[in-house]
Design a protein around this motif. Structure first.
Motif, short mmCIF file in Angstrom:
data_model
loop_
_atom_site.label_atom_id
_atom_site.label_comp_id
_atom_site.label_asym_id
_atom_site.label_seq_id
_atom_site.Cartn_x
_atom_site.Cartn_y
_atom_site.Cartn_z
N THR A 208 -8.92 -25.36 -11.08
CA THR A 208 -8.89 -25.79 -9.68
C THR A 208 -10.32 -26.03 -9.21
N VAL A 209 -10.54 -27.18 -8.56
CA VAL A 209 -11.89 -27.56 -8.16
C VAL A 209 -11.93 -27.85 -6.66
N PHE A 210 -12.93 -27.28 -6.00
CA PHE A 210 -13.25 -27.58 -4.60
C PHE A 210 -14.62 -28.27 -4.61
N TYR A 211 -14.82 -29.28 -3.75
CA TYR A 211 -16.05 -30.06 -3.83
C TYR A 211 -16.27 -30.81 -2.52
N PRO A 212 -17.52 -31.22 -2.24
CA PRO A 212 -17.75 -32.07 -1.07
C PRO A 212 -17.05 -33.41 -1.26
N SER A 213 -16.38 -33.88 -0.20
CA SER A 213 -15.59 -35.10 -0.33
C SER A 213 -15.72 -35.97 0.91
N SER A 214 -15.63 -37.28 0.70
CA SER A 214 -15.59 -38.23 1.81
C SER A 214 -14.17 -38.43 2.34
N ARG B 28 -15.13 -22.54 0.31
CA ARG B 28 -15.53 -23.41 1.41
C ARG B 28 -17.01 -23.18 1.76
N SER B 29 -17.44 -21.91 1.76
CA SER B 29 -18.84 -21.61 2.04
C SER B 29 -19.74 -22.26 0.98
N PHE B 30 -19.34 -22.18 -0.28
CA PHE B 30 -20.12 -22.81 -1.35
C PHE B 30 -20.17 -24.33 -1.17
N VAL B 31 -19.01 -24.94 -0.89
CA VAL B 31 -18.96 -26.39 -0.75
C VAL B 31 -19.78 -26.85 0.44
N ASP B 32 -19.72 -26.12 1.54
CA ASP B 32 -20.51 -26.49 2.71
C ASP B 32 -22.01 -26.50 2.40
N ALA B 33 -22.42 -25.69 1.41
CA ALA B 33 -23.83 -25.66 1.00
C ALA B 33 -24.13 -26.69 -0.09
N GLY B 34 -23.13 -27.49 -0.47
CA GLY B 34 -23.35 -28.56 -1.43
C GLY B 34 -22.88 -28.30 -2.84
N PHE B 35 -22.35 -27.09 -3.12
CA PHE B 35 -21.92 -26.76 -4.48
C PHE B 35 -20.53 -27.34 -4.77
N ILE B 36 -20.29 -27.62 -6.04
CA ILE B 36 -18.93 -27.83 -6.55
C ILE B 36 -18.46 -26.51 -7.13
N VAL B 37 -17.19 -26.19 -6.93
CA VAL B 37 -16.64 -24.89 -7.32
C VAL B 37 -15.46 -25.11 -8.26
N ALA B 38 -15.47 -24.42 -9.40
CA ALA B 38 -14.39 -24.52 -10.38
C ALA B 38 -13.78 -23.15 -10.61
N MET B 39 -12.46 -23.09 -10.63
CA MET B 39 -11.76 -21.83 -10.82
C MET B 39 -10.78 -21.95 -11.99
N PRO B 40 -11.10 -21.35 -13.14
CA PRO B 40 -10.15 -21.37 -14.25
C PRO B 40 -8.97 -20.46 -13.99
N GLU B 41 -7.86 -20.78 -14.61
CA GLU B 41 -6.67 -19.93 -14.56
C GLU B 41 -6.67 -19.05 -15.82
N HIS B 42 -6.92 -17.76 -15.65
CA HIS B 42 -7.07 -16.88 -16.81
C HIS B 42 -5.72 -16.61 -17.47
N LYS B 43 -5.67 -16.85 -18.77
CA LYS B 43 -4.42 -16.79 -19.52
C LYS B 43 -3.78 -15.42 -19.46
N ALA B 44 -2.49 -15.40 -19.15
CA ALA B 44 -1.66 -14.18 -19.15
C ALA B 44 -2.16 -13.12 -18.19
N ASP B 45 -2.99 -13.52 -17.23
CA ASP B 45 -3.44 -12.59 -16.19
C ASP B 45 -3.70 -13.37 -14.91
N ASN B 46 -2.66 -14.09 -14.46
CA ASN B 46 -2.76 -14.90 -13.26
C ASN B 46 -1.46 -14.78 -12.47
N TYR B 47 -1.39 -15.42 -11.33
CA TYR B 47 -0.24 -15.26 -10.46
C TYR B 47 1.06 -15.80 -11.05
#
Length: 344
Positions: free
Chosen positions: A39-45, A92-111
């Protein structure tokens, strides 16, 4: 030359102004080597609109066009059984500062799948973080906006264990077993998770016997576990699971390391976990934030609503914890830590 000095601040303000007005983009990109989605959050137009994910409503530009931010990536490692949505405020705080954020889904230990929490997952997670970086590097929209020689990494709870591993920490399943043998009653939830709890009744004896029987059989491997990714240049561990680490390996972290602690954490009791890390690494690490009234769920933001039973007892905010007043500042300090160490 004098005109140039006037021009550069004006250019910086113009770029910052454009970024401030960018929406938070949202996308899911394929993982690698059989991993789940990233899952990726990023600055967008794009235009932000409400989007539902489980019990959460996120105000994001879904699949919005990415725009250039500060050129840096931060990977977030979720806690045991976790999901990306519970770190949306920090993202959102990271993206507002210009960062791209990536969140891996950890195998067999996720929702979606909680079949292999604890040391089994901890051994796989650092490599999953590395492969999440690889996945972003292959994405045609995101890769041109990034330089991946200096990546940030944030983890909370089990994700904090991942963070400490990527900061140079060494641990082993057998060290986890030894900790639980010595401290089972005091750190019961860390050792058994949310399967059961001690109640003060005569059933506690069989509960402890059964827990140690399983732990001794499953976690006998004393081989040190370690993972190094030279792209990761700064790490933050929030309320980390850490009782199984060789604290000598954290005395001099290989990259700048920040810690976030919560004194009322009843899942990962600080004296067995975060306090030991701080005692080992200070002054070569930084205490970003200390939450005297915060519980284990303090860093989940937004916090899942309606939690009851044992999971509610472990994650809901303790009395006196002012989430609205405290957590925006924690997110700001965490963002500032990464800005300091990744943007220099």
């Amino acid at each position: 030359m004098r005109r140039l000095f006037f021009f550069l601040p004006a250019l910086g303000l113009a770029l910052l102004s454009g970024l401030v007005h960018a929406a938070v983009g949202f996308a899911e990109i394929p993982g690698t080597a059989g991993d789940g989605p990233v899952t990726v959050f990023y600055p967008s137009s794009g235009e932000a609109r409400p989007m539902r994910r489980g019990p959460f409503t996120l105000d994001v530009a879904a699949e919005g066009m990415p725009v250039r931010g500060n050129g840096r990536l931060i990977v977030i490692s979720h806690g045991s059984g976790g999901a990306p949505w519970v770190h949306a405020d920090l993202a959102r705080s990271f993206v507002d500062a210009g960062f791209i954020v990536a969140m891996p889904e950890h195998k067999a230990d996720n929702y979606k799948d909680t079949s292999n929490p604890g040391p089994g997952s901890w051994a796989m997670r650092p490599a999953e973080v590395s492969r999440a970086i690889d996945a972003v590097a292959r994405d045609a929209r995101l890769a041109p906006l990034l330089e991946l020689d200096k990546v940030g990494m944030y983890g909370m709870s089990a994700g904090g264990h991942t963070a400490l591993s990527l900061a140079g920490g060494r641990w082993s399943p057998a060290a986890f077993a030894r900790h639980c043998e010595a401290n089972l009653e005091g750190d019961f939830q860390s050792c058994v998770g949310l399967i059961t709890r001690l109640t003060g009744s005569w059933f506690d004896g069989p509960r402890k016997w059964g827990a140690l029987f399983v732990i001794r059989r499953r976690f006998a491997d004393d081989t040190p576990q370690a993972h190094d990714d030279p792209r990761i240049a700064a790490v933050v561990a929030g309320v980390p699971a850490s009782a199984d680490f060789d604290m000598a390996s954290l005395a001099a972290p290989r990259v700048p390391l920040g810690l976030i602690t919560a004194h009322e954490d009843r899942w990962l009791i600080p004296r067995y976990h975060s306090d030991r890390v701080l005692a080992a690494c200070l002054p070569r690490c930084e205490l970003i934030a200390d939450l005297p009234t915060g519980g284990h769920g303090a860093l989940l933001s937004p916090l899942p609503p309606g939690l009851t039973g044992l999971i509610g007892d472990m994650l809901n905010d303790p009395p006196g914890f002012d989430r609205a007043a405290l957590m925006p500042e924690v997110n700001r300090k965490t963002t500032a830590f990464f800005s300091t160490h990744l943007l220099r």
